[in-house]
Motif scaffolding. Structure first.
Motif, PDB file in Angstrom:
ATOM      1  N   ILE A 296       1.626 -39.823 -25.841  1.00 46.15           N
ATOM      2  CA  ILE A 296       0.272 -39.888 -25.301  1.00 46.15           C
ATOM      3  C   ILE A 296      -0.727 -39.328 -26.315  1.00 46.15           C
ATOM      4  N   PRO A 297      -1.987 -39.728 -26.204  1.00 45.10           N
ATOM      5  CA  PRO A 297      -3.004 -39.221 -27.132  1.00 45.10           C
ATOM      6  C   PRO A 297      -3.321 -37.753 -26.836  1.00 45.10           C
ATOM      7  N   PRO A 298      -3.866 -37.023 -27.831  1.00 44.91           N
ATOM      8  CA  PRO A 298      -4.251 -37.543 -29.150  1.00 44.91           C
ATOM      9  C   PRO A 298      -3.176 -37.374 -30.220  1.00 44.91           C
ATOM     10  N   HIS A 299      -2.082 -36.665 -29.926  1.00 44.68           N
ATOM     11  CA  HIS A 299      -1.107 -36.335 -30.968  1.00 44.68           C
ATOM     12  C   HIS A 299       0.232 -37.050 -30.823  1.00 44.68           C
ATOM     13  N   GLY A 300       0.326 -37.990 -29.878  1.00 47.87           N
ATOM     14  CA  GLY A 300       1.557 -38.743 -29.726  1.00 47.87           C
ATOM     15  C   GLY A 300       2.719 -37.945 -29.171  1.00 47.87           C
ATOM     16  N   ILE A 301       2.418 -36.901 -28.386  1.00 42.15           N
ATOM     17  CA  ILE A 301       3.473 -36.078 -27.785  1.00 42.15           C
ATOM     18  C   ILE A 301       4.045 -36.797 -26.569  1.00 42.15           C
ATOM     19  N   ASN A 302       5.369 -36.695 -26.385  1.00 40.15           N
ATOM     20  CA  ASN A 302       6.039 -37.275 -25.232  1.00 40.15           C
ATOM     21  C   ASN A 302       6.467 -36.148 -24.288  1.00 40.15           C
ATOM     22  N   LEU A 303       5.986 -36.170 -23.036  1.00 37.69           N
ATOM     23  CA  LEU A 303       6.342 -35.119 -22.078  1.00 37.69           C
ATOM     24  C   LEU A 303       7.786 -35.218 -21.603  1.00 37.69           C
ATOM     25  N   ASN A 304       8.390 -36.403 -21.726  1.00 37.60           N
ATOM     26  CA  ASN A 304       9.779 -36.606 -21.289  1.00 37.60           C
ATOM     27  C   ASN A 304      10.000 -36.091 -19.869  1.00 37.60           C
ATOM     28  N   PHE A 305       9.152 -36.575 -18.968  1.00 32.80           N
ATOM     29  CA  PHE A 305       9.175 -36.124 -17.569  1.00 32.80           C
ATOM     30  C   PHE A 305       9.470 -37.342 -16.689  1.00 32.80           C
ATOM     31  N   PRO A 306      10.741 -37.679 -16.491  1.00 29.39           N
ATOM     32  CA  PRO A 306      11.101 -38.912 -15.783  1.00 29.39           C
ATOM     33  C   PRO A 306      10.594 -38.949 -14.352  1.00 29.39           C
ATOM     34  N   LEU A 307      10.439 -40.143 -13.842  1.00 31.70           N
ATOM     35  CA  LEU A 307       9.998 -40.347 -12.463  1.00 31.70           C
ATOM     36  C   LEU A 307      11.017 -39.736 -11.497  1.00 31.70           C
ATOM     37  N   SER A 308      10.541 -38.868 -10.613  1.00 29.86           N
ATOM     38  CA  SER A 308      11.424 -38.218  -9.646  1.00 29.86           C
ATOM     39  C   SER A 308      11.678 -39.136  -8.456  1.00 29.86           C
ATOM     40  N   GLU A 309      12.724 -38.821  -7.712  1.00 28.84           N
ATOM     41  CA  GLU A 309      13.011 -39.595  -6.508  1.00 28.84           C
ATOM     42  C   GLU A 309      11.900 -39.412  -5.475  1.00 28.84           C
ATOM     43  N   GLN A 310      11.274 -38.223  -5.460  1.00 27.27           N
ATOM     44  CA  GLN A 310      10.161 -37.989  -4.533  1.00 27.27           C
ATOM     45  C   GLN A 310       8.982 -38.910  -4.838  1.00 27.27           C
ATOM     46  N   ASN A 311       8.667 -39.070  -6.135  1.00 27.34           N
ATOM     47  CA  ASN A 311       7.566 -39.957  -6.489  1.00 27.34           C
ATOM     48  C   ASN A 311       7.932 -41.417  -6.285  1.00 27.34           C
ATOM     49  N   ARG A 312       9.183 -41.751  -6.520  1.00 22.05           N
ATOM     50  CA  ARG A 312       9.628 -43.126  -6.273  1.00 22.05           C
ATOM     51  C   ARG A 312       9.473 -43.476  -4.789  1.00 22.05           C
ATOM     52  N   ALA A 313       9.828 -42.523  -3.922  1.00 23.94           N
ATOM     53  CA  ALA A 313       9.682 -42.734  -2.477  1.00 23.94           C
ATOM     54  C   ALA A 313       8.211 -42.821  -2.087  1.00 23.94           C
ATOM     55  N   LEU A 314       7.369 -42.006  -2.726  1.00 27.91           N
ATOM     56  CA  LEU A 314       5.936 -42.050  -2.449  1.00 27.91           C
ATOM     57  C   LEU A 314       5.358 -43.415  -2.802  1.00 27.91           C
ATOM     58  N   PHE A 315       5.748 -43.956  -3.939  1.00 26.30           N
ATOM     59  CA  PHE A 315       5.238 -45.262  -4.350  1.00 26.30           C
ATOM     60  C   PHE A 315       5.683 -46.365  -3.390  1.00 26.30           C
ATOM     61  N   ALA A 316       6.875 -46.206  -2.827  1.00 29.05           N
ATOM     62  CA  ALA A 316       7.378 -47.221  -1.897  1.00 29.05           C
ATOM     63  C   ALA A 316       6.686 -47.150  -0.544  1.00 29.05           C
ATOM     64  N   HIS A 317       6.200 -45.963  -0.193  1.00 28.45           N
ATOM     65  CA  HIS A 317       5.562 -45.774   1.113  1.00 28.45           C
ATOM     66  C   HIS A 317       4.264 -44.983   0.952  1.00 28.45           C
ATOM     67  N   PRO A 318       3.193 -45.615   0.490  1.00 25.70           N
ATOM     68  CA  PRO A 318       1.919 -44.906   0.279  1.00 25.70           C
ATOM     69  C   PRO A 318       1.441 -44.208   1.548  1.00 25.70           C
ATOM     70  N   ASN A 319       0.944 -42.986   1.383  1.00 23.41           N
ATOM     71  CA  ASN A 319       0.433 -42.237   2.535  1.00 23.41           C
ATOM     72  C   ASN A 319      -0.526 -41.161   2.045  1.00 23.41           C
ATOM     73  N   ASP A 320      -1.309 -40.612   2.989  1.00 24.30           N
ATOM     74  CA  ASP A 320      -2.279 -39.581   2.631  1.00 24.30           C
ATOM     75  C   ASP A 320      -1.989 -38.265   3.348  1.00 24.30           C
ATOM     76  N   ARG A 321      -0.719 -37.913   3.480  1.00 27.40           N
ATOM     77  CA  ARG A 321      -0.314 -36.695   4.183  1.00 27.40           C
ATOM     78  C   ARG A 321      -0.208 -35.510   3.228  1.00 27.40           C
ATOM     79  N   ALA A 322      -0.745 -34.381   3.628  1.00 23.58           N
ATOM     80  CA  ALA A 322      -0.526 -33.135   2.891  1.00 23.58           C
ATOM     81  C   ALA A 322       0.893 -32.636   3.184  1.00 23.58           C
ATOM     82  N   LEU A 323       1.479 -31.907   2.241  1.00 17.74           N
ATOM     83  CA  LEU A 323       2.863 -31.440   2.426  1.00 17.74           C
ATOM     84  C   LEU A 323       2.950 -29.997   2.898  1.00 17.74           C
ATOM     85  N   ASP A 324       1.818 -29.265   2.932  1.00 18.73           N
ATOM     86  CA  ASP A 324       1.910 -27.866   3.351  1.00 18.73           C
ATOM     87  C   ASP A 324       1.816 -27.730   4.865  1.00 18.73           C
TER      88      ASP A 324
END
Length: 324
Positions: A296-324
Motif C-alpha cells: 500500500i502507499p506511500p512506501h509499498g508496505i504489506n500489512l499481511n493481514f488476511p481476511l478473517s472468518e468474522q469479516n467473511r461472514a459480515l460480507f455475506a450478511h451485511p448488517n448495521d448491528r453494534a457488537l457491544d
C-alpha cells in the motif's frame, strides 16, 4: 481537494456564492429541459428537489459533500503525502458517487476535513461534516448521538508492545504506563479493565493514533492498546517492524461503520445500499485484499493481514448491528 492544516484550509464549505451557484445551475438545468418538453419536465425537476430532505438536501443546496477523514488510521483512512487514501476512504468515495447519481449532480464537489477520535462526532453534529468513514467503532452508546451504516470491518481490541518488553497479555501491564487514543471505545474498555482487575495501570490518552504509537516508541508507555488492524498498520510501517509484537487476549470484538446524522432514513438507505452491494458482489473482498494483503502507499508496505472468518461472514450478511 482543499485540506485543513497543511492540506485542509477551512471548515466553511460552499456557503454564500457557492451555494447560490449550485442552486442556480440546478434551476437552469431544469429550465433547459422545460424548453424541450413544454414544461412537464420542469415541474418534475422542481418536485424532485422539493422531496429532498436531511443530508441529501443539504448537499444539494450547498453543492458540496463534506467528508470527515483521518490522518493516520492506516490502512483505513490516512494521508499518503498526496491525498487521503485507504480501505474505508474508498468506501466513502463510492458513497459520494452514489450521491452524485441520486442528485443528478455529476460535478458535485467533494471537500475533506481532518477529524480525530475526539472531535469527529461534534463536527458531525455541528454540520461541519456530512459523512465520516474512517475507523469509527459503532457502539450502542454512540447511537444516542449519531447514526451508523452497515458495518464494513470487524476486529479485535489488542495491544502492541516492544518485543523485548516481556508483555504477552493484559495482566502484564499491572502497575505500568499504558497508552491508548482519547475518545475511542478502546479507551473505555481499557479503563474498565483497569478498574475491574485492579491493575493500577497508568493510562495516558493520546490525541490521535500517531501520538499514541510515538508514546510507545519513546518509552513513555510499555504498550499501546488499540484496534488490532490499527496497531498492525503501525507495526508494518515502522522502520524497525521486528522490534514490535501485537499481542494480548482480545478485550472484545467491535465493528467499524460510516457515521452520519440521526433520523435521516433516505441517506441511511443510500449509504447502506452502497456498502451491502459491495459486500455481496465480491467487491468488498477485492478491496480488502488491496489494502490488507498487498503493498500500500506511500512506501509499498504489506500489512499481511488476511481476511478473517468474522469479516467473511459480515460480507455475506451485511448488517448495521453494534457488537457491544
Amino acid at each position: 481537494m482543499k485540506v485543513a492544516g497543511r492540506r485542509r484550509a477551512s471548515t466553511r464549505h460552499a456557503t454564500g456564492h457557492t451555494a447560490y451557484a449550485a442552486r442556480f445551475v440546478h434551476r437552469t438545468r431544469c429550465a433547459l429541459v422545460a424548453l424541450t418538453t413544454f414544461g412537464a419536465a420542469s415541474l418534475a425537476c422542481s418536485a424532485q428537489t422539493d422531496e429532498l430532505t436531511g443530508t441529501l438536501r443539504k448537499i444539494h443546496d450547498d453543492g458540496v459533500v463534506v467528508l470527515g477523514v483521518r490522518e493516520a488510521s492506516i490502512p483505513f483512512s490516512y494521508f499518503d503525502g498526496k491525498g487521503t487514501v485507504g480501505y474505508s476512504q474508498t468506501i466513502a468515495l463510492q458513497i459520494v458517487e452514489e450521491i452524485k447519481k441520486t442528485l443528478g449532480m455529476p460535478q458535485l464537489k467533494v471537500h475533506e476535513i481532518t477529524v480525530t477520535s475526539s472531535n469527529r462526532t461534534p463536527m458531525l453534529l455541528n454540520n461541519q461534516i456530512d459523512l465520516e468513514c474512517g475507523s469509527t467503532t459503532h457502539t450502542v452508546e454512540r447511537e444516542n448521538l449519531a447514526a451508523f451504516s452497515n458495518s464494513f470491518f470487524q476486529y479485535a481490541v489488542r495491544m502492541i508492545a516492544r518485543k523485548n518488553a516481556g508483555i504477552t497479555d493484559f495482566q502484564d501491564l499491572a502497575g505500568k504506563a499504558v497508552v491508548t487514543t482519547a475518545g475511542t471505545s478502546d479507551e473505555r474498555l481499557l479503563r474498565r479493565l483497569n478498574t475491574d482487575k485492579l491493575l493500577n495501570m497508568r493510562i495516558t490518552s493520546a490525541r490521535d493514533h500517531s501520538e499514541a504509537f510515538n508514546t510507545l516508541k519513546d518509552g513513555r508507555a510499555v504498550a499501546f492498546v488499540m484496534d488490532e488492524p490499527i496497531v498492525y498498520g503501525f507495526k508494518s510501517t515502522d522502520p524497525r517492524p521486528d522490534d514490535f509484537v501485537v499481542t494480548g487476549t482480545p478485550l472484545g470484538y467491535e465493528v467499524y461503520a460510516c457515521m452520519f446524522r440521526k433520523g435521516d432514513e433516505p441517506f441511511r438507505t443510500l449509504v447502506n445500499g452502497v456498502i451491502a452491494r459491495g459486500q455481496t458482489s465480491g467487491e468488498a473482498e477485492r478491496l480488502y485484499r488491496q489494502w490488507f494483503t498487498q503493498p500500500i502507499p506511500p512506501h509499498g508496505i504489506n500489512l499481511n493481514f488476511p481476511l478473517s472468518e468474522q469479516n467473511r461472514a459480515l460480507f455475506a450478511h451485511p448488517n448495521d448491528r453494534a457488537l457491544d
